[in-house]
Scaffold this motif. Structure first.
Motif, PDB file in Angstrom:
ATOM      1  N   GLY A 132      41.362  13.277 -14.854  1.00 46.85           N
ATOM      2  CA  GLY A 132      41.910  14.281 -15.760  1.00 46.85           C
ATOM      3  C   GLY A 132      43.243  13.932 -16.369  1.00 46.85           C
ATOM      4  O   GLY A 132      43.794  14.722 -17.143  1.00 46.85           O
ATOM      5  N   ASN A 158      35.993  11.569 -18.883  1.00 46.82           N
ATOM      6  CA  ASN A 158      36.856  11.715 -17.712  1.00 46.82           C
ATOM      7  C   ASN A 158      36.227  10.977 -16.536  1.00 46.82           C
ATOM      8  O   ASN A 158      35.132  11.323 -16.084  1.00 46.82           O
ATOM      9  N   TYR A 171      42.456  19.750 -20.952  1.00 45.57           N
ATOM     10  CA  TYR A 171      42.702  18.330 -21.177  1.00 45.57           C
ATOM     11  C   TYR A 171      43.352  18.132 -22.537  1.00 45.57           C
ATOM     12  O   TYR A 171      43.290  18.995 -23.413  1.00 45.57           O
TER      13      TYR A 171
END
Length: 733
Positions: free
Chosen positions: A122, A162, A152
């Protein structure tokens, strides 16, 4: 992620509502199996079984309001890949540039050159990090998000990938994998070790991976020149035999400590070490016209890339059901590179040059999210995301035979400082059992300062406010039909290296082999995006989907080559407005969902078609730089007792792209056929065999430049390809 948590909460709502109040509270507060003595431990055990059953019924692809694809651990390990790029090329809607070798890019919607955001747990990946340096065995899952979310960064015009490092801890896990890869042009062993265990409230795991490869191949190049009337007046044939070796080491220890109050502390380290050596001998035979300045050029490069990433994560759950998740990440890395160039020139001065550069990076980032459970049907979250990275670099050029002699102009050095701060808020609202809505907003500012001894200080600032909307509607009176829609505001930040007004010289400078220089006047690209999809689920593991997307992009950036003085120079330039749209089709299902059969055969297919145009570039083929117009995948998996096998065919179209009024780039069609087989020899050992690029296809790249007056310079490079065979013995002990 909060969207996942909200979807799980929605899925569990009926189950938990039927449970007693104390059971619901305990299920919400349970963390990583933390238990207490006596009766409470027994209660927790019962509640864990109940939650686990619900989680198995939860499908993030189907139930999350935010559209995403999750590639799980089994899919990552299936083909025994040693390069993460090989895993990603099989994911629907994802393509890999070139032949997937060193320096390749990952693209969504066919868009490369920074349009696809790559995250690690992340968080933004540090400068200099390459995705092919990460071993697939370190990864627990890959999340492919087609539309932006506030949690994000919205630096994701094409989408976000991710990469989540391994988080699951299995008590008593002891696994060792030993493998070997062989191809016509390279060979080498690889090994992976995984250890994990639990002791009370403490859990730990260690994953280590090492890979070593030797390679040797000959690249061919053809340079042609034609005058304004089209008559060929220049022809050069180049042979570039090269050889080298790559050594990669990944180490990722993880420690999880569950406190008595239910809080959890997680320490995760990622240590990467990559040693790369390459030697290439460029030999040019001139058949027609003048020879290049250096027809016999030898270049040897050695680099040692080191990266250390330390992540600390604290999670606290409140009695109300709210949760605070905070994370701090420290990063440090270095990448010294030495390049030796010697050449016999056509002029009086031979080339004898040693170029030494040293780039390092260190920084600190923090992320946090507070999720509120105070309003029924809502998953409210607020958070922050900030970082500061400093990257000093130095470059020294010396005479090969006299390393103490400083050339005119002296040594070069610079330092880049990038500060980023973002705040966001979001809410996932279950309006009805069939309809959910995601609303979010994120403000993100980036400030860059670059100082150097050969140029004036560069300042660059950008700030973007991104409102975001996504919705999921499950059609009533249908078994599994649903509609998705998203409206997003995203942007593309300027790479630091592209801002630095420093020139990197080409030995044989030409229109098709120019010098490169940064552009401190670049502006970020801003995009307004729309996504829509129809999905149909009719059986377990069965899906058909049709999705469409469109992006309107301002300040489009692309490389352009111009003549400055006596040398050709390439730099990234804002060229105006661009538009892109695409269509994606996907289907996957077990054969038993279509016909009555006991066969365990799973089928999958996807097709992606992309179009684009740039206003500042004349047509035809004035699409976005490096965009893949068409890609498709076909795959099948079969299981019979202890034997599993399968295959995947990936097609990626190429074609011409007009970079400017004078420049055209061409990339060849790519066809990849991969197969695998797995034998479970016994409960503790299994053998995995895999073959990739079975068609042995070469990769071809071509660039051409039309000079004033109509003369044309064209360069065509052919990179040989060959099938790769891999064998891996996987053991538990």
């Amino acid at each position: 992620m909060n969207v996942l948590a909200a979807a799980v909460a929605a899925t569990l709502s009926l189950t938990l509502a039927a449970a007693p109040a104390h059971a619901r509270q305990s299920a919400i507060g349970n963390n990583d199996g933390a238990t207490k003595d006596g009766k409470e431990a027994q209660d927790n055990k019962t509640q864990q079984v109940e939650v686990r059953g619900s989680l198995e019924a939860y499908d993030p692809r189907r139930d999350d309001t935010a559209s995403k694809i999750v590639v799980n651990r089994d899919e990552i390990a299936k083909y025994g890949d040693t390069n993460l790029l090989d895993v990603l090329k099989r994911v629907p809607g994802v393509t890999v540039s070139g032949n997937g070798g060193r320096g390749s890019e990952v693209r969504m919607r066919g868009l490369g050159a920074g349009y696809t955001q790559i995250l690690l747990n992340g968080d933004k990946t540090p400068p200099g990090f390459t995705i092919d340096s990460l071993a697939p065995d370190l990864i627990e899952r890959i999340e492919v998000m087609r539309a932006a979310s506030a949690e994000y960064s919205t630096q994701s015009i094409a989408g976000t990938i991710n990469i989540v490092l391994k988080k699951t801890v299995k008590a008593g896990q002891r696994e060792l994998k030993l493998g070997y890869a062989q191809a016509r042009d390279f060979m080498g062993p690889n090994a992976n070790l995984q250890l994990a265990d639990k002791a009370g409230r403490l859990a730990w795991s260690v994953t280590a991976n090492v890979r070593h490869e030797h390679y040797s191949r000959t690249v061919h190049n053809v340079e042609e020149h034609a005058d304004a009337s089209g008559i060929e007046d220049g022809l050069r044939l180049g042979r570039l035999p090269e050889s080298g070796r790559i050594t990669m080491l990944n180490l990722s220890p993880r420690l999880i400590w569950t406190l008595e109050n239910g809080d959890s502390l997680i320490f995760q380290t990622l240590a990467n070490f990559n040693h790369f050596e390459n030697g290439v001998h460029t030999l040019v035979d001139t058949e027609l016209g003048p020879p290049p300045p250096y027809p016999d050029l030898v270049q040897t490069t050695s680099s040692i890339q080191k990266l250390l990433r330390q992540e600390f994560n604290w999670t606290h759950k409140y009695a109300s059901g709210a949760k605070l998740d905070a994370k701090v990440v420290a990063t440090a890395g270095a990448n010294p590179i030495s390049t030796y160039r010697t050449a016999a020139g056509t002029g009086a001065n031979p080339l004898r040059e040693l170029v030494m550069s040293h780039n390092s990076v260190h920084g600190l980032s923090t992320m946090g999210k507070f999720t509120s459970a105070s309003r029924e049907g809502h998953a409210l979250a607020f958070g922050w995301d900030g970082s500061e990275l400093t990257s000093p670099d130095s470059r020294r050029v010396r005479d090969y035979a006299q390393s103490d002699v400083v050339p005119p102009g002296g040594d070069e050095s610079y330092a880049a400082n990038v500060t980023r701060l973002a705040v966001y808020g979001q809410d996932e609202w279950n309006v009805t059992p069939q309809w959910s809505v995601y609303l979010g907003a994120r403000w993100e500012g980036v400030r860059t300062r670059i100082e150097g001894n050969t140029f004036a200080t560069v300042h660059n600032r950008s700030a973007v406010l991104s409102p975001l909307f996504q919705t999921l509607y499950k059609l009533p009176d249908t078994k599994g039909d649903q509609l998705r829609f998203a409206l997003t505001r995203t942007y593309r930040v300027i790479p630091v290296q592209r801002l630095i007004p420093h020139r990197f010289d080409s030995a044989n400078n030409s229109q098709t082999d120019p010098d490169s220089i940064g552009n401190p006047n670049l502006k970020p690209e801003l995009a307004l995006g729309v996504d829509a999809a129809w999905e149909h689920y009719w059986a377990e593991g069965a899906l058909v989907s049709i999705s469409a997307s469109a992006r309107d992009i301002d300040n489009n950036m692309r490389n352009q080559t111009v003549l400055e003085g006596s040398r050709w120079v390439s730099r990234l330039t804002n060229t105006g407005r661009a538009r892109t749209h695409g269509l994606e089709l996907e289907a996957k299902f077990p054969l038993k969902a279509v016909i009555a059969t006991a066969s365990s055969l799973d089928l999958r297919a996807s097709l992606s078609r992309n179009w684009s145009s740039v206003d500042g570039i004349p047509g035809p083929n004035n699409r976005l730089m490096d965009q893949t117009p068409l890609s498709a995948t076909l795959g099948a998996d079969y299981k019979l007792g202890a034997f599993s096998t399968g295959g995947s065919f990936v097609f990626k179209n190429g074609g011409e792209v007009r970079l400017s009024a004078n420049q055209v780039s061409y990339e060849s069609v790519r066809r990849d056929l991969d197969l695998y087989a797995l034998w479970k020899l016994n409960p503790r050992n299994q053998l995995r065999l895999a073959a990739s690029n079975l068609l042995g296809q070469d990769y071809i790249n071509e660039t051409s430049y039309i000079a004033a007056g109509g003369a044309t310079q064209r360069s065509r490079t052919i990179y040989p390809g060959s099938p790769v065979l891999r064998a891996t013995l996987e053991m538990k002990f």
